[in-house]
Write a protein that holds these residues in place. Structure first.
Motif, PDB file in Angstrom:
ATOM      1  N   ASP A 167       8.107  -1.165   2.211  1.00  0.00           N
ATOM      2  CA  ASP A 167       8.144  -0.911   0.771  1.00  0.00           C
ATOM      3  C   ASP A 167       9.317  -0.072   0.291  1.00  0.00           C
ATOM      4  O   ASP A 167       9.616  -0.059  -0.911  1.00  0.00           O
ATOM      5  CB  ASP A 167       6.834  -0.240   0.324  1.00  0.00           C
ATOM      6  N   TYR A 219      11.613   6.693  -6.197  1.00  0.00           N
ATOM      7  CA  TYR A 219      11.282   6.902  -4.788  1.00  0.00           C
ATOM      8  C   TYR A 219      12.099   5.975  -3.889  1.00  0.00           C
ATOM      9  O   TYR A 219      12.450   6.340  -2.775  1.00  0.00           O
ATOM     10  CB  TYR A 219       9.786   6.726  -4.580  1.00  0.00           C
ATOM     11  N   GLN A 277       2.623   9.715  -3.915  1.00  0.00           N
ATOM     12  CA  GLN A 277       1.618  10.777  -4.024  1.00  0.00           C
ATOM     13  C   GLN A 277       1.783  11.814  -2.918  1.00  0.00           C
ATOM     14  O   GLN A 277       1.631  13.023  -3.147  1.00  0.00           O
ATOM     15  CB  GLN A 277       0.213  10.190  -3.933  1.00  0.00           C
ATOM     16  N   VAL A 312       0.852  -1.197   0.000  1.00  0.00           N
ATOM     17  CA  VAL A 312       0.000   0.000   0.000  1.00  0.00           C
ATOM     18  C   VAL A 312       0.887   1.246   0.000  1.00  0.00           C
ATOM     19  O   VAL A 312       0.686   2.178  -0.777  1.00  0.00           O
ATOM     20  CB  VAL A 312      -0.958   0.005   1.208  1.00  0.00           C
ATOM     21  N   SER A 313       1.883   1.242   0.859  1.00  0.00           N
ATOM     22  CA  SER A 313       2.783   2.393   0.936  1.00  0.00           C
ATOM     23  C   SER A 313       3.447   2.672  -0.414  1.00  0.00           C
ATOM     24  O   SER A 313       3.637   3.836  -0.797  1.00  0.00           O
ATOM     25  CB  SER A 313       3.878   2.142   1.988  1.00  0.00           C
ATOM     26  N   SER A 314       3.805   1.630  -1.126  1.00  0.00           N
ATOM     27  CA  SER A 314       4.521   1.814  -2.404  1.00  0.00           C
ATOM     28  C   SER A 314       3.738   2.699  -3.371  1.00  0.00           C
ATOM     29  O   SER A 314       4.325   3.413  -4.177  1.00  0.00           O
ATOM     30  CB  SER A 314       4.800   0.446  -3.045  1.00  0.00           C
ATOM     31  N   LYS A 315       2.428   2.655  -3.267  1.00  0.00           N
ATOM     32  CA  LYS A 315       1.575   3.491  -4.129  1.00  0.00           C
ATOM     33  C   LYS A 315       1.291   4.841  -3.483  1.00  0.00           C
ATOM     34  O   LYS A 315       1.227   5.866  -4.163  1.00  0.00           O
ATOM     35  CB  LYS A 315       0.232   2.784  -4.368  1.00  0.00           C
ATOM     36  N   LEU A 316       1.110   4.826  -2.180  1.00  0.00           N
ATOM     37  CA  LEU A 316       0.633   6.038  -1.493  1.00  0.00           C
ATOM     38  C   LEU A 316       1.738   7.057  -1.266  1.00  0.00           C
ATOM     39  O   LEU A 316       1.546   8.271  -1.463  1.00  0.00           O
ATOM     40  CB  LEU A 316       0.010   5.626  -0.146  1.00  0.00           C
ATOM     41  N   ALA A 356       8.030  -0.494  -5.415  1.00  0.00           N
ATOM     42  CA  ALA A 356       7.748   0.917  -5.681  1.00  0.00           C
ATOM     43  C   ALA A 356       8.636   1.408  -6.821  1.00  0.00           C
ATOM     44  O   ALA A 356       9.657   0.803  -7.160  1.00  0.00           O
ATOM     45  CB  ALA A 356       8.009   1.742  -4.409  1.00  0.00           C
ATOM     46  N   ASP A 357       8.247   2.495  -7.393  1.00  0.00           N
ATOM     47  CA  ASP A 357       9.020   3.137  -8.462  1.00  0.00           C
ATOM     48  C   ASP A 357      10.438   3.426  -7.947  1.00  0.00           C
ATOM     49  O   ASP A 357      10.623   3.923  -6.849  1.00  0.00           O
ATOM     50  CB  ASP A 357       8.298   4.436  -8.835  1.00  0.00           C
ATOM     51  N   HIS A 411       5.427  -8.768  -3.821  1.00  0.00           N
ATOM     52  CA  HIS A 411       4.637  -7.616  -4.258  1.00  0.00           C
ATOM     53  C   HIS A 411       5.437  -6.875  -5.324  1.00  0.00           C
ATOM     54  O   HIS A 411       6.673  -6.972  -5.366  1.00  0.00           O
ATOM     55  CB  HIS A 411       4.398  -6.626  -3.104  1.00  0.00           C
ATOM     56  N   GLU A 412       4.741  -6.095  -6.112  1.00  0.00           N
ATOM     57  CA  GLU A 412       5.417  -5.227  -7.065  1.00  0.00           C
ATOM     58  C   GLU A 412       6.177  -4.144  -6.294  1.00  0.00           C
ATOM     59  O   GLU A 412       5.626  -3.560  -5.356  1.00  0.00           O
ATOM     60  CB  GLU A 412       4.351  -4.583  -7.966  1.00  0.00           C
TER      61      GLU A 412
END
Lengths: 349, 349, 349, 349
Positions: free
Chosen positions: C104, C126, C90, C83-87, C122-123, C119-120
């Motif tokens: 993450d 980042y 942002q 979840v953190s990897s996406k949030l 994070a970019d 899991h996938e």
């Protein structure tokens, strides 16, 4: 071994189910022929309960009346409230003996059941047929019948503690207050925050205050013993431990009695019943004294200062409060010694 | 920092003592100037309590009235029953303020003390001088006095739960039954089988039934509130956890009341007192909700079916039941906000 | 109070979230302006956490970047892996400072993350921006940055115990074996049999042997310190308690060293860092010595007989292993004293 | 019943003693004829152990060789280190069979005993006579002898986990590291802060690091199996639970092996021994799977990444680690099935 009773257990993947198995493995007159689970049929019982590895190697059967009939003579239904009410009649119609561990057949009056359990009651024909198996009190009723409703865990501890005094007229039933405490296994293996380790460890709490579904079971039996309707205050608490129930019961005494009087009364009432132990004057029971066994220990404090007696009883909720008493009822149904297969000494410490 | 109150703690090597220290370290108006132990004088406090390493580096002082007088303005005596009765008068005579955490000054009547505690009572002059510091009820009495007797752990939980209803005349004091449960830390750091891990873990038991020395403390305060003598039934139990007391209290109601009525009454009674929290209808407190904090949570179930109300209260026995309330009393004695230094949030989970 | 840092907490309804709140309430430079939960938005935080009743009266916000930007300057993301990897990206793009408590952003190499976390990642932009906030070792890197990845609980205990010896070249990194034990709260508030009280109480077990996702985090940091790639054996166990991690670490010594040598080395390494406490010779740490606090205690046994040193470290997994170190990192990011708001004494017993 | 073996238990008031009794009560070939305690002679055993009320009604005998000789054929000495060394020779000289549960006869070399136990060793004649009863490994040695030294709890769990791999040459004995964890009952019923509930609950700690007296027992057996002297690193920890030992053992592998390889090797090694259960690939044992029973469960993780294998074993320290294995040894001494009287299923939950 052909003369052994063939026994099936529905609900084998619950705590009551594996506790039945723990005792039945050592029962000299019984053979477990089917372990049954609606949710896990086809799998190994030991898959979910590795303590049974290499001890019980059976695959779980589904709930199939014909299959049960072909494999078993007697069935323990350790199924949830609302499931037994439908299942047990089918088993009885199939000619099987049944000991039901759920609450579905403990109350004669379906409307009372519905009020407290919030489920549709079982068909009244079967409610009437069910014999309430509080072994040390109503054991004679159980002999030779084919359907026994096994008492609830809290009612067992409570009623064994109260009935001799109520029957003797030594306490005023209208003043009875029951403060009950249970270990977490009483809530079963289902998931929820109320059985989450981090929430329950180092925690003690009250729950279902004045709302517990065991209330009418306790009241109906006390009413039967007292000969008039009895209403009680009943509170339940959760103790951060796995097994054990302790009930502290209060009532006003009719007349002056001492601890010794109560001890004598109860020793006489339970004479010959090896699973009830009356504690010596000045001592009170602890749940660990009965851990893993079918015993119920009871102690007293008759207080002249307040005119009240305090009665304390303990059981292992999974044994005397469930599996152990169910086996005791099976023994009585079969005309055997009630203690057969139940001789395990409490594990201490 | 010269204007800070200099505080000494006698009995620093008990659980009450280190809990006082945990809170006083963060108290903005206080400086701990002496940690005192009769048994370990000369050693480091942190030697026996490694959690205090590098936090409290003090060497333990002995019990020396002159030394205490030179170092401190106020003394917490977290000493056993029978020790405070001798020590406190000396401290008072030396001109020190005292908050006593023992049971030695909670009962005005020395003969009652002797009956329940089996110790010689303190000199009656000092018994009369002691102000009973149940902060949310008698806090006004504490302001500006120099000697406060801190309430017992069980009485604190019990009395905060009962007093508003008794004072309002909503319950019949003659019918009060108190079923109390405590974590093991209430028994202190002394050794014995009753605090032995292997005996207490996975165990729940009743003890001192109708014999607990907190009984007369509860009764004397209830009598004072009710305006006539009150006798109660009081049972104590040991819970396999370290901290926490839960009291389940039963009484017959005078007239019909609902849960909401009780909630309103208690919210009004405790208005402005941040350490009492009234639980919402349909919920009951758990000890973990107050763990490590000075809170007391109270919940209700007024049962029309039986005409009884069940009141459930919880505290942390070492905080609200001992060290926290003692600091609250110090704050009141000094004319400070009662919550000073006590703002710790309960630790959960 | 306008100059206080406005802080938001995403994941307020997890154990890490409420522990952040427990400490931040007492932080002199911080104001909690938003408690956020994706699952419970709109409800009261205290509804699910009654210990916070009357302490935190906030309604939970949803995860809304614009809302967070308007309310807060810094965000703690106590969100699950994946979840953190996406949030977090942002939040960073919105100009917010972030301390992420998930796994993450702890591994620079996305493919390693994917291998262990399933899991996938994070970019990578980042991942590169994230500063690994092991405060006592890399605290200087954290000063004034806007994005810190907070170390895992096991890595914190492990690395604080191993880094000084590895950096000094006193132990052979190729021989390091880490035997880690954790309380149940490390598994979070989610439901499952592995956190079910009746299954975990009176039980001790190993899990994820050679498979725990914290392995590469430990190895990558040790490799960074050693200057070459380090592979370790890492085993995790579940302890029947709520809080606490103890890591027992083994390695072959390069040359002969005594306990005193290690004690001196570590005292020097951690000089001025108040949250690391080196235990005296002949003693070993216990988790309860740090319960509820941000301390890490470390002890040693250099064994001439086997040529190995045994290093034992303890932390509270929810504090030094999560919320406490996150606040420490916030303090460092803001240029404040690292201990601000973290001064709570361990609660004992 | 005249043909039953008459058995006496010295040290009946310890945990090992009452556990012997729990099992022996159900043993078909044995009659308990004397329960013996030096400290409580003349009292009832059940006085100190109320779980035995109405089950064992015997009065405790004192330690009187003549009396024992007249009452018993075989004696279990569940006596402390330093007591057995004096008592056992007298029992043997009196012609009694003996199973000694202390550490006094486990080490052949008296000087090694003295170094680790800090007691005077037993007379070397008796040390040489003692047969080390690790039943699944050296069971053949035990058949028909009259004096068995029962292995320690940690050595039992450790050695059952290591011996097959050492004997097969699959691991390098020089690299063995044993990280052991035990429940509190291993410390016995004696009093002390290290078994005080409030200190141990919610606590996990290391103790006797590199100093535990079981070290030489483990090393001497491994040396015997390996054929050369083996030195190991051995660490012990205390778990907040009553029963259970889990040992996590690490070693470098000689050559590449998979989990399946180890599983096959161990299944073959322990073929026909019902009390050792090899866990399936990808699973690891938990102490609760063997609670109250004589089982030892063993699991593996052979890690190609590090070239090490992790072996995890669990036992109930009071059963397989003490009383159960002692009875197993008695069975072997008498030429009976080793499982006689030991068939209890683990209690779960």
């Amino acid at each position: 071994m052909g003369e052994q009773l063939r026994v099936a257990i529905v609900g084998s993947t619950g705590y009551g189910g594996v506790e039945l198995i723990r005792f039945l493995i050592g029962h000299p007159q019984v053979q477990i022929t089917s372990v049954i689970s609606s949710s896990s049929a086809g799998g190994l019982l030991s898959e979910g309960f590795p303590h049974l590895n290499e001890i019980v190697t059976d695959t779980l059967d589904g709930v199939d009346i014909e299959l049960i009939r072909s494999k078993a003579d007697l069935v323990f239904t350790a199924t949830p409230h609302g499931v037994s009410s439908k299942l047990v009649p089918q088993l009885l119609e199939a000619g099987l003996k049944v000991v039901d561990l759920s609450g579905d057949f403990r109350l004669r009056d379906g409307s009372v059941y519905e009020h407290w359990y919030k489920h549709e009651p079982a068909d009244s024909r079967y409610l009437e047929q069910a014999v309430y198996g509080l072994a040390e009190v109503f054991g004679e009723d159980v002999r030779d019948v084919s359907f026994v409703s096994n008492p609830g865990c809290y009612p067992t501890a409570t009623l064994l503690g109260l009935i001799p005094a109520v029957q003797a007229g030594w306490i005023d039933p209208a003043t009875i207050i029951i403060d009950a405490k249970s270990g977490v296994s009483g809530a079963g293996r289902g998931l929820g925050l109320t059985v989450h380790y981090s929430e329950i460890n180092e925690n003690f709490l009250a729950y279902k205050v004045n709302k517990h579904q065991h209330t009418p079971e306790i009241e109906s039996v006390l009413s039967r013993v007292a000969g008039h309707e009895v209403t009680t205050t009943f509170t339940t608490h959760l103790v951060p431990m796995t097994r054990g129930i302790l009930c502290t019961m209060y009532a006003s005494m009719n007349g002056e009695r001492t601890d010794e009087d109560f001890i004598d009364l109860y020793k006489q009432f339970y004479e010959g019943r090896r699973f009830v132990r009356i504690i010596a004057k000045g001592k009170w029971p602890a749940t660990k004294e009965v851990w893993g066994s079918n015993y119920c220990n009871i102690g007293f404090s008759a207080d002249a200062r307040t005119g009240r007696v305090t009665i304390v009883s303990v059981i292992d909720n999974l044994v005397k409060g469930a599996a152990g008493q169910a086996i005791q009822n099976m023994n009585l149904m079969m005309g055997w010694d009630e203690a057969l297969g139940l001789g395990l000494t409490p594990a201490f410490p």
